[in-house]
Design an enzyme around this catalytic site. Structure first.
Site, mmCIF file in Angstrom:
data_model
loop_
_atom_site.group_PDB
_atom_site.id
_atom_site.type_symbol
_atom_site.label_atom_id
_atom_site.label_comp_id
_atom_site.label_asym_id
_atom_site.label_seq_id
_atom_site.Cartn_x
_atom_site.Cartn_y
_atom_site.Cartn_z
ATOM 1 N N ASP A 36 14.584 -29.037 -13.108
ATOM 2 C CA ASP A 36 14.432 -29.671 -11.800
ATOM 3 C C ASP A 36 15.190 -28.927 -10.703
ATOM 4 O O ASP A 36 15.519 -29.488 -9.658
ATOM 5 C CB ASP A 36 14.892 -31.136 -11.856
ATOM 6 C CG ASP A 36 16.350 -31.266 -12.304
ATOM 7 O OD1 ASP A 36 16.933 -30.248 -12.717
ATOM 8 O OD2 ASP A 36 16.888 -32.387 -12.238
ATOM 9 N N HIS A 239 10.545 0.155 -10.159
ATOM 10 C CA HIS A 239 11.010 -1.194 -9.837
ATOM 11 C C HIS A 239 12.056 -1.665 -10.837
ATOM 12 O O HIS A 239 12.020 -2.803 -11.305
ATOM 13 C CB HIS A 239 9.821 -2.165 -9.786
ATOM 14 C CG HIS A 239 8.894 -1.909 -8.640
ATOM 15 N ND1 HIS A 239 7.587 -2.333 -8.626
ATOM 16 C CD2 HIS A 239 9.093 -1.269 -7.469
ATOM 17 C CE1 HIS A 239 7.014 -1.960 -7.485
ATOM 18 N NE2 HIS A 239 7.909 -1.317 -6.774
ATOM 19 N N ASP A 256 17.724 1.148 -3.845
ATOM 20 C CA ASP A 256 16.644 0.665 -2.975
ATOM 21 C C ASP A 256 16.969 -0.799 -2.679
ATOM 22 O O ASP A 256 16.797 -1.672 -3.529
ATOM 23 C CB ASP A 256 15.302 0.799 -3.697
ATOM 24 C CG ASP A 256 14.106 0.466 -2.805
ATOM 25 O OD1 ASP A 256 14.301 -0.237 -1.794
ATOM 26 O OD2 ASP A 256 12.986 0.877 -3.139
ATOM 27 N N ASP A 267 14.262 -2.178 4.514
ATOM 28 C CA ASP A 267 13.912 -1.596 3.214
ATOM 29 C C ASP A 267 14.390 -0.146 3.214
ATOM 30 O O ASP A 267 13.771 0.710 3.843
ATOM 31 C CB ASP A 267 12.398 -1.690 3.024
ATOM 32 C CG ASP A 267 11.938 -1.266 1.643
ATOM 33 O OD1 ASP A 267 12.784 -0.879 0.820
ATOM 34 O OD2 ASP A 267 10.717 -1.323 1.394
ATOM 35 N N HIS A 346 3.192 6.975 -6.240
ATOM 36 C CA HIS A 346 2.983 5.917 -5.241
ATOM 37 C C HIS A 346 2.689 6.520 -3.877
ATOM 38 O O HIS A 346 2.775 7.737 -3.676
ATOM 39 C CB HIS A 346 4.195 4.978 -5.184
ATOM 40 C CG HIS A 346 5.495 5.637 -4.810
ATOM 41 N ND1 HIS A 346 5.828 5.960 -3.512
ATOM 42 C CD2 HIS A 346 6.558 6.010 -5.573
ATOM 43 C CE1 HIS A 346 7.030 6.505 -3.485
ATOM 44 N NE2 HIS A 346 7.501 6.559 -4.724
ATOM 45 N N HIS A 350 4.711 1.884 3.640
ATOM 46 C CA HIS A 350 3.978 0.635 3.838
ATOM 47 C C HIS A 350 4.441 0.011 5.150
ATOM 48 O O HIS A 350 5.495 0.337 5.689
ATOM 49 C CB HIS A 350 4.220 -0.328 2.668
ATOM 50 C CG HIS A 350 5.666 -0.570 2.351
ATOM 51 N ND1 HIS A 350 6.462 -1.434 3.071
ATOM 52 C CD2 HIS A 350 6.471 -0.043 1.394
ATOM 53 C CE1 HIS A 350 7.686 -1.439 2.560
ATOM 54 N NE2 HIS A 350 7.726 -0.604 1.540
ATOM 55 N N HIS A 357 6.367 -5.670 2.046
ATOM 56 C CA HIS A 357 5.086 -4.955 2.106
ATOM 57 C C HIS A 357 4.219 -5.778 3.051
ATOM 58 O O HIS A 357 3.491 -6.677 2.635
ATOM 59 C CB HIS A 357 4.481 -4.826 0.713
ATOM 60 C CG HIS A 357 5.224 -3.871 -0.159
ATOM 61 N ND1 HIS A 357 4.661 -2.739 -0.699
ATOM 62 C CD2 HIS A 357 6.519 -3.843 -0.563
ATOM 63 C CE1 HIS A 357 5.567 -2.080 -1.405
ATOM 64 N NE2 HIS A 357 6.696 -2.738 -1.328
ATOM 65 N N GLU A 380 8.781 6.889 2.409
ATOM 66 C CA GLU A 380 9.573 6.924 1.188
ATOM 67 C C GLU A 380 8.981 7.820 0.092
ATOM 68 O O GLU A 380 8.576 7.325 -0.959
ATOM 69 C CB GLU A 380 9.747 5.505 0.655
ATOM 70 C CG GLU A 380 8.454 4.701 0.544
ATOM 71 C CD GLU A 380 8.689 3.320 -0.037
ATOM 72 O OE1 GLU A 380 9.294 3.219 -1.121
ATOM 73 O OE2 GLU A 380 8.270 2.337 0.609
ATOM 74 N N TYR A 384 9.879 11.726 -9.507
ATOM 75 C CA TYR A 384 10.421 11.020 -10.668
ATOM 76 C C TYR A 384 10.037 11.807 -11.920
ATOM 77 O O TYR A 384 8.868 11.811 -12.315
ATOM 78 C CB TYR A 384 9.855 9.599 -10.736
ATOM 79 C CG TYR A 384 9.883 8.895 -9.396
ATOM 80 C CD1 TYR A 384 11.014 8.187 -8.993
ATOM 81 C CD2 TYR A 384 8.796 8.968 -8.531
ATOM 82 C CE1 TYR A 384 11.046 7.555 -7.754
ATOM 83 C CE2 TYR A 384 8.824 8.342 -7.301
ATOM 84 C CZ TYR A 384 9.951 7.640 -6.910
ATOM 85 O OH TYR A 384 9.984 7.025 -5.686
ATOM 86 N N ARG A 408 14.323 9.234 -4.573
ATOM 87 C CA ARG A 408 13.505 8.651 -3.507
ATOM 88 C C ARG A 408 14.387 8.507 -2.279
ATOM 89 O O ARG A 408 15.567 8.133 -2.388
ATOM 90 C CB ARG A 408 12.930 7.296 -3.917
ATOM 91 C CG ARG A 408 12.058 6.650 -2.841
ATOM 92 C CD ARG A 408 11.225 5.461 -3.349
ATOM 93 N NE ARG A 408 12.003 4.308 -3.762
ATOM 94 C CZ ARG A 408 12.185 3.929 -5.021
ATOM 95 N NH1 ARG A 408 11.667 4.641 -6.025
ATOM 96 N NH2 ARG A 408 12.884 2.844 -5.316
ATOM 97 N N GLU A 410 14.126 6.731 1.601
ATOM 98 C CA GLU A 410 13.282 5.822 2.376
ATOM 99 C C GLU A 410 13.985 5.352 3.637
ATOM 100 O O GLU A 410 15.148 4.945 3.598
ATOM 101 C CB GLU A 410 12.921 4.604 1.517
ATOM 102 C CG GLU A 410 12.140 3.534 2.241
ATOM 103 C CD GLU A 410 11.887 2.321 1.365
ATOM 104 O OE1 GLU A 410 10.948 1.559 1.661
ATOM 105 O OE2 GLU A 410 12.635 2.120 0.382
#
Length: 429
Positions: A36, A239, A256, A267, A346, A350, A357, A380, A384, A408, A410
């Site tokens: 709950d 991710h 990130d 971001d 990728h 975005h 996003h 970004e 990899y 990366r 960004e």
């Protein structure tokens, strides 16, 4: 709460576009964490954009053809006992006094009251797919009105997706929105800089996460998304959110993370050596990604196609990987057939705004979206080189010395009237 005038202006702009139609928006449902206990509530972005209303179990109706009630809210009524447990509600009167509704009703009266805002509309504007139960409610109302259409000669003869009209509005940010996005960017910059100061071999990824999110909280903000703090091989997982590894001497650390301020998001990604010094291979890959990012950002100005940003980054990355003999062959063929995908899987960015996003079209058939002032986007690029990387057929095996390097970089970039502004430039690259 953003200035109520801004919400009113957004509603008026939307109503001018729908003419004799009626638009219906449903609030986000509450989400259960366990048993709950609920997650902290987060309103549906479209609903919030038009109303500023931050409660569940609500419906907003925009009926520009109605003589008196052009903006109607159906909300949970005041209830002292429930508010004691779950927090204060605006209630029916608050929906009018605080949020500018022309009329408001208890949500329990929706079935009774909604038809009078639909029966003279020529169409319904509504987005299906977020709430199946409410989708059926809208369809039921429409079907009943169509059943009586021959007798009345009025009613909504079609249902159109509200996203097609609303989301282009959201794509171009107002000065009020940009102020919130700059605040989110500045706080996120401070968090990243704190993380770079704090990180060192022997610390755990979750310790870095705690420093980042502590900075968010101290400034009245929340994480915009689960923070990625990825060291060593983890930097090759796009991710990664476990954040439980102990960092070692020669690790890269990819962070990130960004915060949300008044529902508007930042971001940022940075990658740096935990010990303060790159290995030779890490330096090469980092410099390549940095050059790709800088050249991609240079393509951001009004009138340029959005697609040019990704195309530029891919070209720089592929040329660099070919120089390192990690890709071989004809560059145009490699790009056309996407043979670089094992290294860069990728897109280069975005839209950014109320959603990380964010909404907005990238491509209209064969024609890409054209950049215009007020849009905010991320840039970004990354490389990899997973320890388990499998090159496409005809490409060379990757030497061991490159494996496990993930980079990366960004930034959040605003399209200005003549160029661009990097909102997150305060984090070193």
């Amino acid at each position: 709460m953003t200035n109520p005038t801004e919400y009113r202006q957004r509603r008026e702009q939307l109503m001018a576009k729908i003419g004799s139609g009626t638009a219906i928006f449903r609030s986000a449902p509450a989400a259960v964490m366990h048993n709950d206990v609920e997650y902290a509530y987060r309103q549906d972005s479209d609903f919030f954009y038009l109303t500023g209303f931050n409660e569940a179990a609500a419906v907003a109706v925009l009926a520009p053809h109605h003589e008196e009630h052009k903006f109607v809210l159906f909300v949970q009524p005041k209830d002292l006992e429930k508010e004691t447990w779950h927090g204060y509600r605006a209630g029916v009167e608050g929906a009018k006094e605080l949020y500018g509704a022309d009329e408001a009703f208890p949500i329990a009266e929706l079935a009774e009251k909604l038809p009078k805002y639909l029966e003279k509309a020529d169409r319904i504007y509504y987005h299906f797919g977020r709430d199946r139960s409410f989708d059926q409610t809208v369809l039921n109302h429409w079907q009943r009105l169509m059943a009586t259409y021959p007798k009345r000669g009025t009613g909504p003869t079609a249902i159109e997706d509200s996203n097609i009209i609303l989301h282009p509005m959201r794509l171009v940010k107002s000065e009020t929105e940009l102020a919130l996005m700059r605040k989110a960017a500045n706080i996120s910059v401070a968090a990243h800089n704190r993380a770079q100061e704090f990180a060192k071999p022997g610390r755990y990824e979750y310790e870095i996460q705690a420093e980042i999110e502590h900075t968010f909280g101290l400034n009245g903000c929340t994480p915009a998304y689960p923070s990625i703090v990825a060291s060593g091989y983890n930097s090759c997982v796009l991710h990664y959110i476990e954040n439980n590894r102990q960092m070692q001497e020669n690790d890269l650390l990819l962070i990130d993370a960004g915060c949300a301020c008044g529902y508007y998001n930042a971001d940022i990604t940075r990658t740096f050596p935990v010990s303060g010094k790159f290995t030779a291979e890490q330096q090469i890959i980092y410099d390549l990604v940095l050059q790709a990012q800088l050249q991609a950002i240079s393509q951001i100005y009004p009138g340029n196609p959005y697609s040019k940003i990704h195309e530029t980054a891919v070209c720089v990355l592929v040329e660099g990987l070919m120089d390192l003999k990690l890709l071989v062959g004809d560059i145009e063929e490699i790009i056309k057939e996407e043979k670089y995908k094992p290294f860069y899987m990728h897109r280069t960015g975005h839209w950014l705004g109320l959603d990380v996003h964010d909404v907005g079209v990238y491509q209209y058939g064969e024609n890409p979206q054209v950049l215009q002032a007020g849009q905010v986007l991320t840039v970004e690029p990354g490389i990899y080189i997973s320890p388990y990387i499998k090159p496409v057929e005809g490409q060379p095996e990757v030497p061991e010395k490159w494996r496990g390097i993930g980079v990366r970089i960004e930034d959040d970039v605003l399209v200005t009237f003549d160029s661009h502004e990097v909102l997150t430039a305060g984090v070193p690259k």
